[in-house]
Write a protein that holds these residues in place. Structure first.
Motif, PDB file in Angstrom:
ATOM      1  N   LEU A 122      11.830 -31.680   0.585  1.00  0.00           N
ATOM      2  CA  LEU A 122      13.046 -31.278  -0.130  1.00  0.00           C
ATOM      3  C   LEU A 122      14.238 -31.160   0.800  1.00  0.00           C
ATOM      4  O   LEU A 122      15.381 -31.358   0.408  1.00  0.00           O
ATOM      5  CB  LEU A 122      12.834 -29.941  -0.846  1.00  0.00           C
ATOM      6  N   GLN A 123      13.958 -30.814   2.054  1.00  0.00           N
ATOM      7  CA  GLN A 123      15.064 -30.615   2.984  1.00  0.00           C
ATOM      8  C   GLN A 123      15.817 -31.912   3.228  1.00  0.00           C
ATOM      9  O   GLN A 123      16.953 -31.902   3.713  1.00  0.00           O
ATOM     10  CB  GLN A 123      14.547 -30.018   4.304  1.00  0.00           C
ATOM     11  N   GLY A 124      15.230 -33.032   2.817  1.00  0.00           N
ATOM     12  CA  GLY A 124      15.936 -34.313   2.888  1.00  0.00           C
ATOM     13  C   GLY A 124      17.227 -34.292   2.074  1.00  0.00           C
ATOM     14  O   GLY A 124      18.132 -35.095   2.293  1.00  0.00           O
ATOM     15  N   LEU A 125      17.307 -33.350   1.141  1.00  0.00           N
ATOM     16  CA  LEU A 125      18.515 -33.249   0.315  1.00  0.00           C
ATOM     17  C   LEU A 125      19.743 -32.895   1.139  1.00  0.00           C
ATOM     18  O   LEU A 125      20.870 -33.091   0.703  1.00  0.00           O
ATOM     19  CB  LEU A 125      18.329 -32.190  -0.780  1.00  0.00           C
ATOM     20  N   LEU A 126      19.506 -32.344   2.343  1.00  0.00           N
ATOM     21  CA  LEU A 126      20.625 -31.978   3.192  1.00  0.00           C
ATOM     22  C   LEU A 126      21.466 -33.203   3.544  1.00  0.00           C
ATOM     23  O   LEU A 126      22.642 -33.073   3.880  1.00  0.00           O
ATOM     24  CB  LEU A 126      20.114 -31.296   4.472  1.00  0.00           C
ATOM     25  N   LYS A 127      20.838 -34.386   3.422  1.00  0.00           N
ATOM     26  CA  LYS A 127      21.581 -35.607   3.748  1.00  0.00           C
ATOM     27  C   LYS A 127      22.354 -36.144   2.544  1.00  0.00           C
ATOM     28  O   LYS A 127      23.024 -37.159   2.634  1.00  0.00           O
ATOM     29  CB  LYS A 127      20.599 -36.674   4.250  1.00  0.00           C
ATOM     30  N   ALA A 128      22.265 -35.456   1.430  1.00  0.00           N
ATOM     31  CA  ALA A 128      22.965 -35.958   0.240  1.00  0.00           C
ATOM     32  C   ALA A 128      24.468 -35.874   0.447  1.00  0.00           C
ATOM     33  O   ALA A 128      24.952 -34.973   1.113  1.00  0.00           O
ATOM     34  CB  ALA A 128      22.556 -35.141  -0.978  1.00  0.00           C
ATOM     35  N   PRO A 129      25.203 -36.811  -0.144  1.00  0.00           N
ATOM     36  CA  PRO A 129      26.653 -36.877   0.096  1.00  0.00           C
ATOM     37  C   PRO A 129      27.417 -35.685  -0.487  1.00  0.00           C
ATOM     38  O   PRO A 129      28.426 -35.295   0.063  1.00  0.00           O
ATOM     39  CB  PRO A 129      27.074 -38.184  -0.594  1.00  0.00           C
ATOM     40  N   SER A 130      26.956 -35.109  -1.601  1.00  0.00           N
ATOM     41  CA  SER A 130      27.721 -34.018  -2.203  1.00  0.00           C
ATOM     42  C   SER A 130      26.813 -33.123  -3.025  1.00  0.00           C
ATOM     43  O   SER A 130      25.670 -33.474  -3.317  1.00  0.00           O
ATOM     44  CB  SER A 130      28.807 -34.594  -3.118  1.00  0.00           C
ATOM     45  N   LYS A 131      27.375 -31.972  -3.425  1.00  0.00           N
ATOM     46  CA  LYS A 131      26.580 -31.065  -4.276  1.00  0.00           C
ATOM     47  C   LYS A 131      26.316 -31.700  -5.629  1.00  0.00           C
ATOM     48  O   LYS A 131      25.264 -31.526  -6.220  1.00  0.00           O
ATOM     49  CB  LYS A 131      27.334 -29.749  -4.469  1.00  0.00           C
ATOM     50  N   ASP A 132      27.312 -32.450  -6.124  1.00  0.00           N
ATOM     51  CA  ASP A 132      27.130 -33.108  -7.414  1.00  0.00           C
ATOM     52  C   ASP A 132      26.008 -34.132  -7.362  1.00  0.00           C
ATOM     53  O   ASP A 132      25.276 -34.316  -8.328  1.00  0.00           O
ATOM     54  CB  ASP A 132      28.435 -33.784  -7.866  1.00  0.00           C
ATOM     55  N   ALA A 133      25.883 -34.794  -6.214  1.00  0.00           N
ATOM     56  CA  ALA A 133      24.804 -35.769  -6.068  1.00  0.00           C
ATOM     57  C   ALA A 133      23.455 -35.067  -6.179  1.00  0.00           C
ATOM     58  O   ALA A 133      22.520 -35.576  -6.807  1.00  0.00           O
ATOM     59  CB  ALA A 133      24.920 -36.483  -4.730  1.00  0.00           C
ATOM     60  N   VAL A 134      23.366 -33.888  -5.564  1.00  0.00           N
ATOM     61  CA  VAL A 134      22.125 -33.114  -5.630  1.00  0.00           C
ATOM     62  C   VAL A 134      21.856 -32.709  -7.076  1.00  0.00           C
ATOM     63  O   VAL A 134      20.728 -32.817  -7.576  1.00  0.00           O
ATOM     64  CB  VAL A 134      22.215 -31.854  -4.738  1.00  0.00           C
ATOM     65  N   ARG A 135      22.952 -32.260  -7.722  1.00  0.00           N
ATOM     66  CA  ARG A 135      22.827 -31.836  -9.123  1.00  0.00           C
ATOM     67  C   ARG A 135      22.281 -32.972  -9.974  1.00  0.00           C
ATOM     68  O   ARG A 135      21.332 -32.816 -10.752  1.00  0.00           O
ATOM     69  CB  ARG A 135      24.207 -31.405  -9.619  1.00  0.00           C
ATOM     70  N   GLN A 136      22.883 -34.159  -9.830  1.00  0.00           N
ATOM     71  CA  GLN A 136      22.472 -35.312 -10.622  1.00  0.00           C
ATOM     72  C   GLN A 136      21.026 -35.663 -10.339  1.00  0.00           C
ATOM     73  O   GLN A 136      20.255 -35.942 -11.261  1.00  0.00           O
ATOM     74  CB  GLN A 136      23.383 -36.517 -10.294  1.00  0.00           C
ATOM     75  N   LEU A 137      20.656 -35.607  -9.062  1.00  0.00           N
ATOM     76  CA  LEU A 137      19.297 -35.966  -8.697  1.00  0.00           C
ATOM     77  C   LEU A 137      18.303 -34.989  -9.307  1.00  0.00           C
ATOM     78  O   LEU A 137      17.235 -35.386  -9.788  1.00  0.00           O
ATOM     79  CB  LEU A 137      19.145 -35.995  -7.173  1.00  0.00           C
ATOM     80  N   CYS A 138      18.651 -33.707  -9.325  1.00  0.00           N
ATOM     81  CA  CYS A 138      17.763 -32.699  -9.943  1.00  0.00           C
ATOM     82  C   CYS A 138      17.521 -33.043 -11.399  1.00  0.00           C
ATOM     83  O   CYS A 138      16.393 -33.017 -11.884  1.00  0.00           O
ATOM     84  CB  CYS A 138      18.392 -31.308  -9.869  1.00  0.00           C
TER      85      CYS A 138
END
Lengths: 198, 200
Positions: free
Chosen positions: A12-28
């Motif tokens: 999950l910590q791979g999410l730290l490389k996501a470009p933005s919080k919205d990207a994380v949100r969408q991925l969730c």
């Protein structure tokens, strides 16, 4: 039972490389909604955004899927309950972000899970009309009212994926049949009231 | 023969001969035969019983079964036509007289017709074509306790099984409704009932 294995939390910590919080949100959201079979293609699409290799992306997507599904399964609604799922050494900010995203989506996800539950074919619509039969081969002149009822029934959503099969069934009821049916429906209503009032 | 009420087609030649033979029966014999006929008309599926009763009648009254069957065929023309055309008992009586039956016997038959016609009409209406007739409805409702996605659910489901006649076969249709759908369905069916009642 722990929500995820240690390795999954690590992924999950791979999410730290996501470009933005919205990207994380969408991925969730995508990970929750996707059935297990759809995780592979989802991971492939996520690779470039996460600057991760295919294997890493797959593990991440799978872990996120399991985490979100676990929270919905357990019906967790409080921040503390969700935060306590994560191990001690998990990245603080990421943990808070994920918890926030999950809390935002939890009731929509719960509804989604309930809507996609297995069930018998579901009633989606109904229409009716009343006809008067004025003549037939057995009686030349008559005035017999009859009811035509059309039920639109959708097959189990899980089986049809994105193309639900809706069939229309038209049924004819005589007045006697309708009276009997209403009697039965009335009994259901009475029993439902009894259950609700307990 | 003047215009008949029960049919527009010409009547078979044999009928007047059969009516003449009927006139030879005594009042009791005619009454017994009429009873057998109406029992058959009100229960048209009981063909074997009807034939057995005719046969008994023939034996008891020393009439040959063959000619009796022809007579019965002729008599039945009138009630069958009368049912189709919703004839009154006066019209039935007039038709029998026109065919050659005695006034006394025609009046008696017409009386029996009056007594039995509500039942016979209901039977005829019941035979009228129905598309996908709903024969039966079974139901159950319960609570979904949990699922593979949600550990605790607690939502109410209602399942209906509709038994439908498609042609000569019965088909079962299973449907699930949510609670709001059920109340909406019940409301609509009550509206249908009001509508049907206003036309009855």
């Amino acid at each position: 039972m722990a929500a995820l294995r240690e390795a999954e939390f690590a992924a999950l910590q791979g999410l730290l490389k996501a470009p933005s919080k919205d990207a994380v949100r969408q991925l969730c959201q995508d990970c929750f909604s996707s059935p297990p079979a759809g995780l592979g293609p989802l991971a492939q699409r996520a690779c470039p955004g996460l600057a991760a290799g295919p294997e890493e992306a797959e593990q991440l997507v799978s872990a996120l899927h399991n985490l979100t599904r676990h929270v919905v399964y357990r019906g967790l609604t409080r921040a503390e309950d969700i935060l306590s799922l994560f191990p001690e050494n998990f990245h603080q900010n990421l943990k808070n972000l994920l918890t926030k995203i999950i809390l935002e989506n939890i009731s929509a996800w719960r509804n989604e899970a309930q809507a996609s539950q297995i069930s018998l074919p579901r009633l989606v619509d109904m229409d009716w009309r009343v006809d008067i039969k004025t003549s037939s081969d057995s009686i030349i002149r008559m005035a017999v009212p009859t009811c035509l009822l059309q039920l639109k029934i959708q097959e189990d959503a899980a089986l049809c994926g994105n193309n639900p099969v809706v069939s229309a069934l038209t049924v004819e009821l005589s007045k006697e049949t309708l009276d009997t049916m209403l009697e039965g429906l009335g009994r259901i209503r009475d029993q439902l009231s009894a259950v609700a009032n307990k | 023969m003047g215009l008949l009420n029960f049919t527009r087609d010409p009547v078979p030649e044999a009928v007047s001969g059969d009516m003449h033979n009927l006139n030879q029966l005594s009042a009791q014999q005619f009454s017994a035969l009429t009873e057998v006929l109406f029992r058959f008309l009100t229960e048209p599926k009981e063909v074997e019983r009807f034939l057995a009763q005719l046969s008994d009648f023939a034996t008891m009254n020393k009439i040959s079964l063959g000619p009796l069957k022809n007579i019965v065929k002729s008599i039945l023309l009138v009630p069958n036509g009368a049912l189709k055309r919703n004839l009154s008992s006066e019209q039935v009586r007039a038709d029998f007289i026109a065919l050659g039956l005695s006034e006394e016997k025609a009046s008696y038959f017409a009386e029996q017709w009056k007594v039995n016609s509500p039942t016979l009409t209901r039977l005829a209406v019941g035979q009228t074509l129905m598309i996908n007739q709903l024969i039966d409805m079974e139901w159950k409702f319960g609570v979904t306790a949990g699922s593979s996605e949600l550990e605790k659910v607690g939502s109410i489901f209602l399942q209906l099984k509709l038994v439908i006649k498609k042609g000569s076969q019965l088909e079962n249709v299973y449907v699930e409704l949510t609670l709001p759908q059920f109340y909406s369905f019940l409301h609509e069916m009550e509206r249908v009932k009001t509508s049907l009642e206003s036309f009855s």
